[in-house]
Design a protein around this motif. Structure first.
Motif, PDB file in Angstrom:
ATOM      1  N   GLU A  76       0.863  -1.193   0.000  1.00 46.93           N
ATOM      2  CA  GLU A  76       0.000   0.000   0.000  1.00 46.93           C
ATOM      3  C   GLU A  76       0.893   1.234   0.000  1.00 46.93           C
ATOM      4  OE1 GLU A  76      -2.371  -0.338   3.649  1.00 46.93           O
ATOM      5  OE2 GLU A  76      -0.806   0.734   4.714  1.00 46.93           O
ATOM      6  N   LYS A  77       0.269   2.420  -0.069  1.00 45.92           N
ATOM      7  CA  LYS A  77       1.055   3.651  -0.020  1.00 45.92           C
ATOM      8  C   LYS A  77       1.732   3.738   1.345  1.00 45.92           C
ATOM      9  CE  LYS A  77      -0.308   5.429  -4.002  1.00 45.92           C
ATOM     10  NZ  LYS A  77      -0.179   6.670  -4.747  1.00 45.92           N
ATOM     11  N   ASP A  78       2.922   4.293   1.413  1.00 53.76           N
ATOM     12  CA  ASP A  78       3.602   4.313   2.711  1.00 53.76           C
ATOM     13  C   ASP A  78       3.288   5.604   3.486  1.00 53.76           C
ATOM     14  OD1 ASP A  78       5.134   6.315   1.777  1.00 53.76           O
ATOM     15  OD2 ASP A  78       7.043   5.259   1.851  1.00 53.76           O
ATOM     16  N   ASP A  80       4.766   8.318   4.006  1.00 50.76           N
ATOM     17  CA  ASP A  80       4.970   9.628   3.381  1.00 50.76           C
ATOM     18  C   ASP A  80       3.695  10.115   2.697  1.00 50.76           C
ATOM     19  OD1 ASP A  80       7.490   9.882   4.230  1.00 50.76           O
ATOM     20  OD2 ASP A  80       8.472   9.550   2.296  1.00 50.76           O
ATOM     21  N   TYR A  81       2.851   9.183   2.284  1.00 49.76           N
ATOM     22  CA  TYR A  81       1.557   9.561   1.721  1.00 49.76           C
ATOM     23  C   TYR A  81       0.490   9.606   2.826  1.00 49.76           C
ATOM     24  CZ  TYR A  81       3.225   8.049  -2.954  1.00 49.76           C
ATOM     25  OH  TYR A  81       3.897   7.894  -4.119  1.00 49.76           O
ATOM     26  N   LYS A  82       0.392   8.514   3.605  1.00 54.29           N
ATOM     27  CA  LYS A  82      -0.815   8.284   4.415  1.00 54.29           C
ATOM     28  C   LYS A  82      -0.825   8.959   5.777  1.00 54.29           C
ATOM     29  CE  LYS A  82      -2.602   4.020   4.043  1.00 54.29           C
ATOM     30  NZ  LYS A  82      -3.418   3.736   2.884  1.00 54.29           N
ATOM     31  N   PHE A 103     -11.998   1.869  -0.598  1.00 50.54           N
ATOM     32  CA  PHE A 103     -12.326   3.297  -0.607  1.00 50.54           C
ATOM     33  C   PHE A 103     -11.659   3.979  -1.803  1.00 50.54           C
ATOM     34  CE2 PHE A 103     -11.733   7.735   0.623  1.00 50.54           C
ATOM     35  CZ  PHE A 103     -13.045   8.063   0.918  1.00 50.54           C
ATOM     36  N   TRP A 104     -10.351   3.700  -1.976  1.00 51.18           N
ATOM     37  CA  TRP A 104      -9.630   4.273  -3.110  1.00 51.18           C
ATOM     38  C   TRP A 104     -10.298   3.862  -4.441  1.00 51.18           C
ATOM     39  CZ3 TRP A 104      -7.280   1.041  -6.744  1.00 51.18           C
ATOM     40  CH2 TRP A 104      -6.722   1.741  -7.839  1.00 51.18           C
ATOM     41  N   LYS A 105     -10.646   2.554  -4.519  1.00 53.76           N
ATOM     42  CA  LYS A 105     -11.206   2.034  -5.774  1.00 53.76           C
ATOM     43  C   LYS A 105     -12.482   2.796  -6.146  1.00 53.76           C
ATOM     44  CE  LYS A 105     -10.589  -2.617  -6.471  1.00 53.76           C
ATOM     45  NZ  LYS A 105     -10.969  -3.988  -6.141  1.00 53.76           N
ATOM     46  N   GLN A 107     -13.424   5.815  -5.157  1.00 57.14           N
ATOM     47  CA  GLN A 107     -13.159   7.214  -5.502  1.00 57.14           C
ATOM     48  C   GLN A 107     -12.502   7.320  -6.881  1.00 57.14           C
ATOM     49  OE1 GLN A 107     -15.266   8.475  -2.920  1.00 57.14           O
ATOM     50  NE2 GLN A 107     -13.991  10.197  -3.531  1.00 57.14           N
ATOM     51  N   ARG A 108     -11.599   6.414  -7.174  1.00 58.49           N
ATOM     52  CA  ARG A 108     -10.895   6.462  -8.464  1.00 58.49           C
ATOM     53  C   ARG A 108     -11.904   6.294  -9.608  1.00 58.49           C
ATOM     54  NH1 ARG A 108      -5.154   6.202 -10.805  1.00 58.49           N
ATOM     55  NH2 ARG A 108      -5.629   5.625 -12.911  1.00 58.49           N
ATOM     56  N   LYS A 109     -12.909   5.411  -9.354  1.00 56.03           N
ATOM     57  CA  LYS A 109     -13.936   5.189 -10.380  1.00 56.03           C
ATOM     58  C   LYS A 109     -14.727   6.471 -10.645  1.00 56.03           C
ATOM     59  CE  LYS A 109     -17.273   1.689 -10.732  1.00 56.03           C
ATOM     60  NZ  LYS A 109     -17.908   0.562 -10.045  1.00 56.03           N
ATOM     61  N   GLY A 329       6.598   5.872  -3.070  1.00 53.01           N
ATOM     62  CA  GLY A 329       6.811   5.049  -1.875  1.00 53.01           C
ATOM     63  C   GLY A 329       5.714   4.016  -1.686  1.00 53.01           C
ATOM     64  N   ARG A 330       6.094   2.868  -1.188  1.00 52.94           N
ATOM     65  CA  ARG A 330       5.133   1.812  -0.859  1.00 52.94           C
ATOM     66  C   ARG A 330       5.530   1.167   0.451  1.00 52.94           C
ATOM     67  NH1 ARG A 330       3.004   3.984  -4.536  1.00 52.94           N
ATOM     68  NH2 ARG A 330       2.048   3.069  -6.385  1.00 52.94           N
ATOM     69  N   LYS A 331       4.584   0.426   1.040  1.00 55.25           N
ATOM     70  CA  LYS A 331       4.880  -0.324   2.255  1.00 55.25           C
ATOM     71  C   LYS A 331       4.360  -1.746   2.044  1.00 55.25           C
ATOM     72  CE  LYS A 331       4.399   0.226   7.141  1.00 55.25           C
ATOM     73  NZ  LYS A 331       4.283   1.321   8.056  1.00 55.25           N
ATOM     74  N   VAL A 396      -1.436   4.020 -11.523  1.00 58.58           N
ATOM     75  CA  VAL A 396      -0.827   4.913 -12.519  1.00 58.58           C
ATOM     76  C   VAL A 396      -1.534   6.272 -12.466  1.00 58.58           C
ATOM     77  CG1 VAL A 396      -2.362   4.300 -14.455  1.00 58.58           C
ATOM     78  CG2 VAL A 396       0.017   4.929 -14.912  1.00 58.58           C
ATOM     79  N   CYS A 397      -0.806   7.317 -12.797  1.00 61.47           N
ATOM     80  CA  CYS A 397      -1.359   8.678 -12.756  1.00 61.47           C
ATOM     81  C   CYS A 397      -2.698   8.750 -13.502  1.00 61.47           C
ATOM     82  CB  CYS A 397      -0.364   9.628 -13.420  1.00 61.47           C
ATOM     83  SG  CYS A 397      -0.977  11.302 -13.565  1.00 61.47           S
ATOM     84  N   VAL A 398      -3.733   9.220 -12.808  1.00 63.12           N
ATOM     85  CA  VAL A 398      -5.051   9.290 -13.449  1.00 63.12           C
ATOM     86  C   VAL A 398      -5.066  10.402 -14.509  1.00 63.12           C
ATOM     87  CG1 VAL A 398      -6.170  10.909 -11.839  1.00 63.12           C
ATOM     88  CG2 VAL A 398      -7.529   9.112 -12.884  1.00 63.12           C
TER      89      VAL A 398
END
Ligand code: HEM
Length: 465
Positions: A76-78, A80-82, A103-105, A107-109, A329-331, A396-398
């Motif tokens: 997931e995002k690390d 530095d993001y969350k 939740f992300w899915k 919102q992204r939709k 970054g990822r975790k 990937v960048c929306v």
């Protein structure tokens, strides 16, 4: 035999606060240099333990593919993001850049349709018109800070196209927030955010001002709602599977995310493009030849982009050489094997795009600035994940279609009118934080291009005749 975490090479562990301070100082001074030196000294996968927390630095396209695509569900995002206290989430709340899972899915939709290719083609005219407005304020021979000009221009474009609003009067709020994001997000300071240092107070004010602006925008639109066909209308109308609409807070988080993610990245892509153009006259000459031949002085349109292959290759090369986002970054959220490495749950990872974009195993003469490496044939031979300025996989960048179109149109509009010249001996230092920007701005001198002057004179002569 798979390699265990303890066997991954890397610098000595950072064990006390003094060493953490030293590490942050080197990152703050020259993070790109540090990323390169880790890769040079220890290889594609580097382990650095900071106060017992394992941090990996990875610069390898195969491993990028696994982390971002085939085994993305193990990450997931690390922080530095969350982290809502110190990470990007402090500014972006629960916007799509920093959330994960269902939740992300959802919102992204909701956000994605605003970036459909049919929709963004309507934005092309705004992009060119706003660029021309900016140019009308330039005087040949009088220095401008290109970084500031690009920031204002791309911000105005995002505000008009996605939120149907003119942000000119409020550029200060967004700019201050962006500076605060770059200066204070990520764990690059030892001082906790509850300490009211001048920098911290500035950050808090920036967030307050930005909130006031964005909530104001939402309130106004709710009160006089009509579907303006922009992203904000789409978000206001969107319903989830249970028929619920987004709260003001969620609308604010998505709006702020798109304002911030949607302008500084493209602005820096253009900054670096103009910076390299000024240093590679043969590249500049080819660009001008193409623009003069295809456009002959008229405004570029979306349809013209197909006839401007060199412009496109140039933008691609600029994003290879100095990607606006140097890494992400990822975790690991579970134990997982990537390549031959056994990664333990809880490990933070920086995917180092910058070094991979300059790695001689994937690029011929990687330190030469050469747009010709992006011909269709050569692109087929490239490793798919050795070039990822927009990231990869589901995250990937929306906005990448939007960004590519914008960077090409803005470059074509500006470069057909002006050359941007650097003062001799002037040093421009790249600073990699959330985005990679010129540390002290980018002062350049616009010079009206001769061809256009000749053309204008010819037209005047023809008119007189
Ligand atoms: C040249 C310009 C741009 C570059 C280099 C760029 C780069 C990136 C990268 C590398 C990511 C992936 C982050 C990760 O995996 O952690 C990303 C995500 C994102 N970008 Fe961009 N971007 C650009 C322009 C834009 C524009 C114009 C917009 C919107 C108007 C935008 C909105 C976003 C959003 C919302 C995300 C998060 C997507 C998600 O996680 O679902 N970006 N961008």
């Amino acid at each position: 035999m798979p390699i265990k975490m303890n066997d991954i090479p890397g610098p000595a562990p950072v064990k006390n606060l003094y060493q953490v301070y030293k590490l942050f100082s080197s990152f703050n001074n020259n993070s790109l240099g540090l990323l390169e030196s880790y890769h040079r000294d220890y290889g594609d996968v580097v382990l650095l333990e900071v106060l017992g927390q394992p941090q990996l630095f990875i610069a390898n396209p195969e491993l990028f593919r696994e982390i971002m695509v085939t085994k993305a569900s193990s990450f997931e995002k690390d922080a530095d993001y969350k982290d809502k206290n110190r990470g990007l989430a402090r500014f972006l709340g629960d916007g799509i850049l920093v959330t994960d899972g269902e939740f992300w899915k959802k919102q992204r939709k909701l956000v994605t349709p605003a970036f459909h290719i049919n929709r963004i083609s309507e934005y092309a005219e705004t992009m060119v018109d706003y660029s021309e407005e900016m140019l009308s304020d330039w005087t040949s021979g009088t220095k401008v800070d290109v970084a500031e000009e690009m920031m204002k221009l791309t911000l105005r474009i995002v505000a008009r196209t996605l939120f149907n609003t003119d942000i000119r009067a409020n550029i200060g709020e967004i700019d201050a927030t962006m500076q605060a994001v770059n200066e204070s997000s990520g764990s690059n300071s030892l001082i906790p955010t509850w300490v009211p240092t001048p920098k911290e107070l500035k950050t808090r004010k920036a967030i307050r001002d930005l909130d006031a602006y964005v909530y104001g925008l939402i309130k106004e639109r709710r009160e006089n709602f009509k579907d303006e066909g922009d992203l904000l209308s789409m978000l206001l109308l969107a319903e989830d599977d249970e028929g619920n609409r987004m709260s003001d807070k969620q609308l604010r988080d998505e709006a702020v995310t798109l304002f911030l993610a949607g302008h500084e990245t493209t602005a820096n892509t253009l900054n670096w493009t103009f910076y390299y153009l000024a240093q590679y006259p043969e590249v500049e000459a080819k660009l001008h030849e193409e623009l003069d031949r295809v456009l002959a002085g008229r405004k570029p349109t979306l349809a013209d982009l197909r006839q401007l292959p060199y412009t496109e290759k140039l933008v691609k090369e600029s994003m290879r050489f100095m990607p606006a986002v140097s890494g992400v970054g990822r975790k690991a959220i579970e134990d997982v094997q990537i390549g031959n490495y056994l990664i333990e749950k809880g490990t933070s990872i920086i995917l180092n795009f910058y070094t991979t974009h300059r790695d001689s195993r994937y690029w011929d003469e990687p330190l030469a600035f050469n747009p010709e490496r992006f011909t269709a044939e050569k692109e087929k031979e490239q490793h798919r994940y050795a070039y990822i300025p927009f990231g990869a996989g589901a995250r990937v960048c929306v906005g990448f279609n939007f960004a590519i179109m914008e960077a090409n149109l803005l470059l074509a509009t500006i470069a057909q009118d002006y050359r941007l010249v650097l003062e001799k001996g002037q040093e421009i230092i790249p600073m990699a934080r959330i985005t990679t920007y010129p540390k002290e701005g980018l002062p350049m001198r616009p010079e009206k291009r001769e061809r256009l002057i000749v053309k204008e004179e010819t037209e005047a002569v023809l008119q007189e005749a």
